[in-house]
Structure formats: C-alpha cells, structure tokens
Design an enzyme around this catalytic site. Structure first.
Site, mmCIF file in Angstrom:
data_model
loop_
_atom_site.group_PDB
_atom_site.id
_atom_site.type_symbol
_atom_site.label_atom_id
_atom_site.label_comp_id
_atom_site.label_asym_id
_atom_site.label_seq_id
_atom_site.Cartn_x
_atom_site.Cartn_y
_atom_site.Cartn_z
ATOM 1 N N ASP A 107 0.795 -1.243 0.000
ATOM 2 C CA ASP A 107 0.000 0.000 0.000
ATOM 3 C C ASP A 107 0.825 1.290 0.000
ATOM 4 O O ASP A 107 0.542 2.214 0.769
ATOM 5 C CB ASP A 107 -0.962 0.009 1.200
ATOM 6 C CG ASP A 107 -1.938 -1.151 1.168
ATOM 7 O OD1 ASP A 107 -1.827 -2.006 0.271
ATOM 8 O OD2 ASP A 107 -2.809 -1.220 2.053
ATOM 9 N N ASP A 130 -4.537 -0.754 -1.587
ATOM 10 C CA ASP A 130 -5.882 -0.628 -1.056
ATOM 11 C C ASP A 130 -6.700 -0.054 -2.214
ATOM 12 O O ASP A 130 -6.287 0.935 -2.850
ATOM 13 C CB ASP A 130 -5.810 0.373 0.112
ATOM 14 C CG ASP A 130 -6.614 -0.028 1.324
ATOM 15 O OD1 ASP A 130 -6.859 -1.237 1.516
ATOM 16 O OD2 ASP A 130 -6.987 0.882 2.090
ATOM 17 N N HIS A 170 -10.590 6.797 1.555
ATOM 18 C CA HIS A 170 -9.207 6.739 1.073
ATOM 19 C C HIS A 170 -9.078 5.670 0.001
ATOM 20 O O HIS A 170 -9.861 4.728 -0.044
ATOM 21 C CB HIS A 170 -8.251 6.428 2.237
ATOM 22 C CG HIS A 170 -8.521 5.083 2.863
ATOM 23 N ND1 HIS A 170 -9.485 4.889 3.814
ATOM 24 C CD2 HIS A 170 -7.979 3.863 2.642
ATOM 25 C CE1 HIS A 170 -9.520 3.614 4.164
ATOM 26 N NE2 HIS A 170 -8.620 2.959 3.461
ATOM 27 N N HIS A 229 -10.509 0.633 -2.797
ATOM 28 C CA HIS A 229 -11.866 0.583 -2.255
ATOM 29 C C HIS A 229 -12.924 1.160 -3.197
ATOM 30 O O HIS A 229 -12.661 2.138 -3.898
ATOM 31 C CB HIS A 229 -11.932 1.400 -0.954
ATOM 32 C CG HIS A 229 -11.112 0.856 0.172
ATOM 33 N ND1 HIS A 229 -11.120 -0.465 0.541
ATOM 34 C CD2 HIS A 229 -10.265 1.482 1.050
ATOM 35 C CE1 HIS A 229 -10.318 -0.622 1.596
ATOM 36 N NE2 HIS A 229 -9.783 0.530 1.910
ATOM 37 N N SER A 248 -15.468 0.827 5.611
ATOM 38 C CA SER A 248 -14.524 1.415 6.571
ATOM 39 C C SER A 248 -14.577 2.941 6.589
ATOM 40 O O SER A 248 -13.967 3.571 7.448
ATOM 41 C CB SER A 248 -13.095 0.958 6.249
ATOM 42 O OG SER A 248 -12.591 1.589 5.095
ATOM 43 N N ALA A 291 0.281 0.536 6.262
ATOM 44 C CA ALA A 291 0.810 1.097 7.499
ATOM 45 C C ALA A 291 1.224 -0.058 8.415
ATOM 46 O O ALA A 291 0.587 -1.099 8.408
ATOM 47 C CB ALA A 291 -0.274 1.936 8.197
ATOM 48 N N CYS A 345 -2.140 -2.748 7.531
ATOM 49 C CA CYS A 345 -1.955 -3.669 6.407
ATOM 50 C C CYS A 345 -0.619 -4.410 6.439
ATOM 51 O O CYS A 345 -0.557 -5.578 6.051
ATOM 52 C CB CYS A 345 -2.187 -2.939 5.093
ATOM 53 S SG CYS A 345 -3.947 -2.520 4.912
ATOM 54 N N LYS A 385 -6.812 -4.944 -3.044
ATOM 55 C CA LYS A 385 -7.580 -5.512 -1.916
ATOM 56 C C LYS A 385 -8.546 -4.474 -1.368
ATOM 57 O O LYS A 385 -8.394 -3.280 -1.629
ATOM 58 C CB LYS A 385 -6.629 -6.015 -0.834
ATOM 59 C CG LYS A 385 -5.782 -4.907 -0.270
ATOM 60 C CD LYS A 385 -4.773 -5.454 0.696
ATOM 61 C CE LYS A 385 -3.919 -4.323 1.214
ATOM 62 N NZ LYS A 385 -4.690 -3.252 1.835
HETATM 63 C C1 VGL Z 1 -4.745 0.667 5.721
HETATM 64 C C2 VGL Z 1 -6.220 1.688 7.130
HETATM 65 C C3 VGL Z 1 -7.237 1.537 6.219
HETATM 66 C C4 VGL Z 1 -3.349 0.212 5.455
HETATM 67 C C5 VGL Z 1 -5.758 0.483 4.791
HETATM 68 O O1 VGL Z 1 -2.971 0.092 4.276
HETATM 69 O O2 VGL Z 1 -2.616 -0.035 6.419
HETATM 70 N N1 VGL Z 1 -4.990 1.259 6.887
HETATM 71 N N2 VGL Z 1 -6.995 0.923 5.059
HETATM 72 ZN ZN ZN Z 2 -8.365 0.907 3.496
#
Ligand code: VGL
Ligand code: ZN
Length: 207
Positions: A13, A51, A74, A53, A59, A136, A140, A99
């Site tokens: 990510d 990520d 995001h 979405h 979320s 992060a 993830c 994902k």
């Molecule tokens: C993530 C929060 C929401 C990540 C993804 O990539 O760590 N964190 N979606």
């Molecule tokens: Zn996310």
C-alpha cells in the site's frame, strides 16, 4: 543477509493517500520511498499491494476515529489518491494485488484479497521467505505479515521501510508480529541480490 531467488519483497500500500497530506496520510510515509526503491532491484520476485476501495466502502465514516473500521474515505478505485506513490520505482515484472475491493469486506491483509492469489503466486515461484515494506505498520503491514507467517512463509519486516498510523497500535503490531515469529530487520542488512535479479523499473505516475 543475502537476498536469494527464494525471497520476495511485498510492498504494501505505498499509495498517495497514505503519504503525508493524503486522505489517510501516515506521518513520514514518504521517507520509505528511497529505501524501497533501493531494495526493489535486489529481488527477483516483487508484489505490490494496493488498497482499492469502492466509494462506499464499509470502513469510511464521516467523523473518522483513525482506527479499525473508522477511516476517512481513502484509496477509492481509480482516483489519484489510490495511485502508487509518485517516484516509486515499480519493477516491470511486479505482481499487483488489489484488496478491499468489496463494499462489505475489510481486507487489511494482502493474503485476503479476493481477486488475487498472492499465496499461489509466491508458491508457484518457489518463494519461501517474504520481506515486507510499506504502509501502514499497524494495519496492512501487520496483517499481511501475520497471514504470511500463518501460510508457512518466513517473514521479515523491514523496520525503516514501514511507517504506522499511531504509536500505540504500532507497538502492539511489533509485539504481535514478534510473537508470531516475524523477524524485524533493518534495510541495511540487505545488500546483495541473487544473480539475475531484475532491475528494469518504471516510476509510478508516469504512463
Ligand atoms: C490501511 C487503514 C485503512 C493500510 C488500509 O494500508 O494499512 N490502513 N486501510
Ligand atoms: Zn483501506
């Protein structure tokens, strides 16, 4: 430690929305870029996760608490924020894993992605050990590391090539990953790749 042909790098990510100033910006996120760019050419096998979405993902909340299931919108599919970080050198042979693509499913782990079989891709290439970088640390990266260990891969998380959302959850993440047998290493430990590692790469954001 030498990188071998049975090692893969999983870059988790590394996207615009997770960099400073992004919709879900992680402090110092962009600091990992030069490190990841140096490491990429050492690996014969590179997977990039993102990520990805839908606009109404479960979320997303109006008043986000910046914790599990309570995030600002995001990485919405096909928006600039979902793009890979500008300047990230993406090897032309990299495997992309999208994902979090379904409205009603969170997928922090890259191994949960419904449209891509990361385990199958790694096993088909004879990979036994994976190295993780990205964003992060506390979400993830953490859940990808735990799933990789559960699947039987040796797992190393590169501490200077990851950044997290919040200190407390980052601490929990290191603890939980350590208990699962995940090794915490520094990028300086990785100096040499196998013969024949490929270094052809394209910078993200240039089409
Ligand atoms: C993530 C929060 C929401 C990540 C993804 O990539 O760590 N964190 N979606
Ligand atoms: Zn996310």
């Amino acid at each position: 430690m030498d990188v071998t042909e049975r090692d893969a790098l999983i870059a988790v990510d590394i996207q615009v929305d997770f960099l400073e100033g992004g919709a879900l910006g992680v402090a110092e996120g962009s600091r990992i870029l030069p490190i990841v760019n140096r490491l990429m050419p050492l690996f014969r096998h590179v997977a990039l996760t993102r990520d990805w979405h839908p606009p109404d993902h479960l979320s997303f909340t109006e008043n986000p608490a910046y914790r599990d299931r309570s995030w600002p919108a995001h990485c919405v599919q096909s928006t600039p924020g979902a793009g890979f970080a500008p300047g990230l050198l993406i090897p032309t042979h990299a495997f992309t894993v999208s994902k979090g693509t379904h409205v009603d499913r969170e997928e922090y782990s890259s191994f949960q992605a419904m449209e891509a079989d990361l385990t199958g891709w790694l096993r088909a290439r004879g990979v036994v050990r994976v190295f993780l970088a990205g964003l992060a640390t506390d979400y993830c990266v953490r859940f990808t590391a735990l799933d990789a260990a559960r699947q039987g891969f040796q797992v190393c998380v590169i501490e200077d090539a990851v950044r997290g959302v919040a200190p407390q959850t980052v601490e929990e993440a290191w603890h939980e990953m350590g208990a699962a047998g995940v090794r915490r290493i520094h990028s300086r430990e990785l100096l040499h790749g196998p013969a024949g590692a490929r270094s052809d790469a394209m910078p993200a954001g240039v089409d």
